[in-house]
Design a protein around this motif. Structure first.
Motif, short mmCIF file in Angstrom:
data_model
loop_
_atom_site.label_atom_id
_atom_site.label_comp_id
_atom_site.label_asym_id
_atom_site.label_seq_id
_atom_site.Cartn_x
_atom_site.Cartn_y
_atom_site.Cartn_z
N GLY A 1 60.89 -38.79 62.83
CA GLY A 1 61.18 -37.81 61.79
C GLY A 1 60.57 -38.12 60.43
O GLY A 1 60.58 -37.25 59.55
N LEU A 2 60.04 -39.32 60.23
CA LEU A 2 59.47 -39.65 58.91
C LEU A 2 57.97 -39.41 58.84
O LEU A 2 57.32 -39.82 57.88
N GLY A 3 57.41 -38.78 59.84
CA GLY A 3 55.98 -38.48 59.82
C GLY A 3 55.69 -37.23 59.01
O GLY A 3 56.51 -36.78 58.20
N GLN A 4 54.54 -36.64 59.24
CA GLN A 4 54.11 -35.48 58.44
C GLN A 4 55.06 -34.29 58.59
O GLN A 4 55.27 -33.52 57.65
N SER B 1 65.93 -45.24 65.21
CA SER B 1 65.82 -45.07 66.66
C SER B 1 64.39 -45.32 67.12
O SER B 1 63.45 -44.66 66.67
N ASP B 2 64.27 -46.30 68.02
CA ASP B 2 62.98 -46.59 68.66
C ASP B 2 63.01 -45.89 70.01
O ASP B 2 63.87 -46.19 70.85
N ILE B 3 62.09 -44.96 70.24
CA ILE B 3 62.16 -44.18 71.49
C ILE B 3 61.88 -45.03 72.72
O ILE B 3 62.10 -44.58 73.85
N ALA C 1 55.00 -40.07 67.94
CA ALA C 1 53.72 -40.15 68.67
C ALA C 1 52.73 -40.95 67.85
O ALA C 1 52.91 -41.12 66.64
N LEU C 2 51.71 -41.45 68.50
CA LEU C 2 50.51 -41.92 67.79
C LEU C 2 49.48 -40.81 67.92
O LEU C 2 49.22 -40.33 69.04
N LEU C 3 48.90 -40.39 66.79
CA LEU C 3 47.96 -39.27 66.79
C LEU C 3 46.56 -39.69 67.27
O LEU C 3 46.35 -40.85 67.63
N ILE D 1 43.28 -40.96 74.47
CA ILE D 1 44.59 -41.32 75.03
C ILE D 1 45.65 -40.33 74.51
O ILE D 1 46.60 -39.99 75.21
N TYR D 2 45.46 -39.89 73.27
CA TYR D 2 46.38 -38.90 72.67
C TYR D 2 46.40 -37.62 73.52
O TYR D 2 47.46 -37.13 73.92
N GLY D 3 45.21 -37.11 73.82
CA GLY D 3 45.13 -35.87 74.60
C GLY D 3 45.68 -36.05 76.01
O GLY D 3 46.42 -35.20 76.51
N PRO E 1 49.48 -36.90 56.49
CA PRO E 1 49.21 -36.97 57.93
C PRO E 1 49.16 -38.41 58.43
O PRO E 1 48.88 -39.33 57.66
N GLY E 2 49.41 -38.58 59.73
CA GLY E 2 49.64 -39.92 60.27
C GLY E 2 48.46 -40.53 61.02
O GLY E 2 48.67 -41.42 61.84
N GLY E 3 47.23 -40.08 60.80
CA GLY E 3 46.10 -40.73 61.45
C GLY E 3 45.46 -39.88 62.52
O GLY E 3 45.20 -40.33 63.64
N1 LIG Z 1 50.42 -33.23 62.28
C1 LIG Z 1 49.60 -32.55 63.06
O1 LIG Z 1 48.52 -32.06 62.64
C2 LIG Z 1 49.95 -32.33 64.49
C3 LIG Z 1 51.04 -32.94 65.06
N2 LIG Z 1 51.32 -32.74 66.39
C4 LIG Z 1 52.42 -33.45 67.00
O2 LIG Z 1 53.60 -33.28 66.23
C5 LIG Z 1 54.38 -34.47 66.27
C6 LIG Z 1 54.68 -34.93 64.87
O3 LIG Z 1 53.45 -35.13 64.20
P1 LIG Z 1 53.37 -35.87 62.81
O4 LIG Z 1 54.63 -35.76 62.06
O5 LIG Z 1 52.11 -35.38 62.18
O6 LIG Z 1 53.12 -37.38 63.28
P2 LIG Z 1 53.09 -38.69 62.37
O7 LIG Z 1 52.08 -39.60 62.94
O8 LIG Z 1 52.99 -38.33 60.93
O9 LIG Z 1 54.55 -39.28 62.63
C7 LIG Z 1 54.92 -39.85 63.85
C8 LIG Z 1 56.15 -40.69 63.61
O10 LIG Z 1 56.48 -41.36 64.85
C9 LIG Z 1 57.04 -42.58 64.51
N3 LIG Z 1 57.03 -43.52 65.65
C10 LIG Z 1 56.02 -44.28 66.10
N4 LIG Z 1 56.43 -45.08 67.09
C11 LIG Z 1 57.74 -44.81 67.29
C12 LIG Z 1 58.74 -45.31 68.16
N5 LIG Z 1 58.47 -46.28 69.04
N6 LIG Z 1 59.99 -44.80 68.08
C13 LIG Z 1 60.27 -43.82 67.18
N7 LIG Z 1 59.39 -43.32 66.32
C14 LIG Z 1 58.12 -43.81 66.37
C15 LIG Z 1 56.21 -43.08 63.34
O11 LIG Z 1 56.90 -44.08 62.60
C16 LIG Z 1 55.96 -41.80 62.57
O12 LIG Z 1 56.86 -41.63 61.50
C17 LIG Z 1 53.56 -35.49 67.09
O13 LIG Z 1 54.04 -35.52 68.40
C18 LIG Z 1 52.15 -34.93 67.07
O14 LIG Z 1 51.45 -35.26 68.22
C19 LIG Z 1 50.55 -31.94 67.19
C20 LIG Z 1 49.45 -31.32 66.67
C21 LIG Z 1 49.10 -31.39 65.26
#
Ligand SMILES: NC(=O)C1=CN([C@@H]2O[C@H](COP(=O)(O)OP(=O)(O)OC[C@H]3O[C@@H](n4cnc5c(N)ncnc54)[C@H](O)[C@@H]3O)[C@@H](O)[C@H]2O)C=CC1
Ligand SMILES: CC(=O)[C@H](N)C(=O)O
Length: 364
Positions: free
Chosen positions: A55-58, A96-98, A121-123, A185-187, A223-225
């Protein structure tokens, strides 16, 4: 449903329990041959208890805010990172670690979670830099999520991406159903998530819902990479220094979406009645542009913007294998998806937001 049929269905489910060896707890209420699983009551749909992983990602904080603004106050953000103080003080946050199945289950049980939004996820770019970790988080982690969601009768949202397609997919436009042979690997992990979610839906009645997001553009979260990150960074650099170094070629066309549209689509598909969903994985689309076109639009507001192209070959190869335009007609027909932001509105909104933020920063 007669009691005997209901009981025999529960017994059948116990025999067909998902891979964790755990049994789905919810009693399925199905009608005829319809495999959809109405384990969430009406009041739970109106007042769901939502857990957001990663939840702390983008995207996560914005989704939590949207849900809270709409009166869905039972939203818990979770991640493995330490939350910034504004997030920590604005609503419930939990570690929470998934990859920790028991901890996830404890959170779901103790908080009586009914909706799970799985954002961890890892992007694409960071995934290529650490394939082993991407495989663990995006695939093993997803298995934990699927099992917990099936076991506790949750409605589960897992985002997929334009990155779930590859060089052999039709790229302009890319329909929902076509060849999917991604080269990252993401795809690969996202195609796996789509297929596993749909399999759990058909096999165990899991209420799985999935949208393939384009590159998402937001002003107040980083964005997260990913491969599409340039389309966020350009706004910050344009406002700060008037100069931007772009890591993709000027004519690289990719589907993109403003964050408000993305989060609204997520909520809409989560709220959609099951019978309107003819599929469980949908493309959603808003706009599609190249770095050059984006820079031209930004220059309408900031005419002195200078863009220099320093190509990152890993990201360029990824972008060249992804869709250029997305066909989202099924989402539009089935549950009424409609985007609000095209390129001009996106640019205006981003620059207003970033300009307002930097004026506030100067005052303090
Ligand atoms: N932002 C984008 O442009 C897009 C995002 N998505 C999908 O949307 C979802 C969210 O994307 P964002 O917020 O941009 O991703 P992000 O990379 O910004 O955030 C992902 C978060 O997952 C967390 N994480 C990593 N390992 C973990 C673990 N073991 N347990 C729990 N949390 C963990 C990270 O700490 C991070 O805060 C992802 O599944 C991504 O694939 C899909 C298409 C476009
Ligand atoms: C489009 C995505 O899935 C993400 N932004 C990435 O570039 O990896």
């Amino acid at each position: 449903m007669p009691v005997v049929r209901a009981l025999s269905k529960v017994a059948r489910q116990a025999l067909q329990a998902p891979g964790c060896g755990c049994q789905p707890l919810a009693v399925a209420v199905t009608s005829g041959s319809d495999a959809s699983f109405h384990s969430v009551s009406f009041s739970e749909t109106d007042h769901p208890k939502v857990l957001i992983t990663g939840g702390l990602g983008q995207l996560g904080v914005g989704l939590a805010k949207l849900l809270s603004d709409l009166g869905k106050n039972n939203v818990i953000l979770s991640d493995i990172r330490k939350p910034p103080s504004n997030v920590f003080h604005s609503g419930p946050f939990i570690y929470s670690d998934i990859l920790d199945y028991k901890n996830l289950r404890e959170i779901v049980v103790n908080n009586r979670i009914t909706w799970l939004v799985h954002y961890s996820a890892l992007l694409s770019a960071v995934g290529e830099a650490n394939v082993a970790l991407a495989r663990a988080v995006n695939i093993t982690g997803l298995h934990n999520i699927l099992d917990i969601a099936a076991e506790h009768g949750l409605r589960l949202f897992v985002p997929s991406t334009i990155g779930a397609f590859g060089p052999t997919s039709p790229r302009n436009p890319t329909p929902d159903l076509c060849v999917q042979r991604p080269r990252t690997i993401y795809g690969v992990s996202k195609v796996h998530a789509e297929l596993m979610g749909e399999y759990y839906h058909h096999r165990y009645g899991l209420d799985f819902r999935c949208l393939r997001y384009p590159g998402i553009i937001s002003a107040d979260s980083q964005p997260g990479g990913g491969t599409t990150d340039y389309a966020v960074q350009i706004f910050h650099d344009a406002a700060k220094s008037g100069k931007f170094e772009c890591n993709l070629k000027p004519d690289t066309r990719l589907p993109m979406m403003y964050i408000d549209d993305c989060l609204r689509a997520t909520l809409e598909v989560m709220e959609a009645p099951a019978e309107t969903l003819s599929m469980r994985t949908y493309n959603i689309n808003a706009m599609s542009f190249t770095p050059e076109e984006l820079a031209q639009e930004v220059r309408k507001q900031l005419p002195d913007l200078q863009v220099n192209y320093e190509i990152d070959h890993v990201r360029q190869a990824i972008a060249d294998s992804w869709p250029m335009n997305f066909d989202d007609s099924n989402a539009r027909n089935d549950w009424g998806w409609k985007h609000d932001y095209d390129l001009p509105e996106l640019v205006q909104t981003m620059l207003n937001f970033i300009g307002a933020e930097s004026r506030v920063a100067q005052v303090h």
